[in-house]
Design an enzyme around this catalytic site. Sequence first.
Site, PDB file in Angstrom:
ATOM      1  N   HIS A  56      -4.021  16.123  -8.324  1.00 47.29           N
ATOM      2  CA  HIS A  56      -2.888  17.259  -7.632  1.00 47.29           C
ATOM      3  C   HIS A  56      -1.833  17.531  -8.458  1.00 47.29           C
ATOM      4  O   HIS A  56      -1.348  18.408  -8.548  1.00 47.29           O
ATOM      5  CB  HIS A  56      -2.290  16.506  -6.361  1.00 47.29           C
ATOM      6  N   GLY A  81       1.054   4.084  -5.471  1.00 47.40           N
ATOM      7  CA  GLY A  81       1.021   4.572  -4.053  1.00 47.40           C
ATOM      8  C   GLY A  81      -0.346   4.335  -3.629  1.00 47.40           C
ATOM      9  O   GLY A  81      -0.850   3.271  -3.405  1.00 47.40           O
ATOM     10  N   LYS A 103      -7.277  10.313 -14.272  1.00 47.51           N
ATOM     11  CA  LYS A 103      -6.428  10.481 -13.078  1.00 47.51           C
ATOM     12  C   LYS A 103      -5.798  12.014 -13.453  1.00 47.51           C
ATOM     13  O   LYS A 103      -5.651  12.738 -12.836  1.00 47.51           O
ATOM     14  CB  LYS A 103      -5.578   9.601 -12.520  1.00 47.51           C
ATOM     15  N   THR A 126      12.749  12.936 -11.608  1.00 45.60           N
ATOM     16  CA  THR A 126      12.293  11.816 -10.913  1.00 45.60           C
ATOM     17  C   THR A 126      12.913  10.561 -11.143  1.00 45.60           C
ATOM     18  O   THR A 126      13.053  10.285 -12.170  1.00 45.60           O
ATOM     19  CB  THR A 126      10.605  11.847 -10.781  1.00 45.60           C
ATOM     20  N   GLY A 127      12.972   9.719  -9.942  1.00 45.93           N
ATOM     21  CA  GLY A 127      13.412   8.296 -10.120  1.00 45.93           C
ATOM     22  C   GLY A 127      12.189   7.228 -10.262  1.00 45.93           C
ATOM     23  O   GLY A 127      12.520   6.319 -10.076  1.00 45.93           O
ATOM     24  N   ASP A 152       7.247  17.213  -4.994  1.00 44.08           N
ATOM     25  CA  ASP A 152       7.058  16.172  -4.122  1.00 44.08           C
ATOM     26  C   ASP A 152       5.688  16.033  -3.757  1.00 44.08           C
ATOM     27  O   ASP A 152       5.000  16.989  -3.714  1.00 44.08           O
ATOM     28  CB  ASP A 152       7.751  16.721  -2.818  1.00 44.08           C
TER      29      ASP A 152
END
Length: 201
Positions: free
Chosen positions: A178, A151, A173, A7-8, A69
């Site tokens: 998810h 986000g 969290k 991941t970036g 994703d």
Amino acid sequence: MKVLIGTGNPAKLAEIREILGEIPGIEWVSAAELNLPEPKEEGKTLEENAIIKAVAYAKHSGLPALAEDTGLEVEALAGAPGVLSSRFSGKEKDYAANNEKLLALLSGKENRRARFRTVACLALPDGRFWTSEGVLEGTIAEEPRGKGGFGYDPLFIPEGESRTLAEMAPAEKNAISHRKRALEGLRPLFLALAKNPELLA
Ligand code: IMP
């Protein structure tokens, strides 16, 4: 054995590292450490994008690679922004603009139910791959609250909670997210790889 976390996004990287923790026999390396660019997300689904990214990272690094994703699916918006979550406002990864657009679209709507969905993928350099999905149900708050996470976290209230994800400590969290749920589905594969590196042969 080295395994690449593909991941970036530094916030995602930190969460993935904390969720997976230490697995004896595995040394996590990041895409930034190997100077690998982020593959383009050209898939039509979260699953397609997770596979595209993990397979590309594994091919370019020669290492087993993990990628994921994530999308926010809002019921009153027929599942949008979904796979387009990072570009919702038109500007790539502009969290504030994305959140503003979401609030504007939900203004006056009674149904604020939403879910985060993550698809994680582990790929081997030879092209074999496995996927796992994780979902977190919740509702969209009336205004952003909290400074944690990233986000859409300031707008997302998990089911059974009154705080947004951004009002929680990272460990809170990461215990319910998810991302946690998707990654736990891959843990048996990491354990198997660590124990039997010949699975790569
Ligand atoms: P990506 O395509 O998986 O990198 O994520 C798409 C977008 O979803 C990101 O730009 C973030 O805005 C959002 N996102 C992904 N994961 C999370 C999360 O755990 N919390 C809040 N927003 C997230």
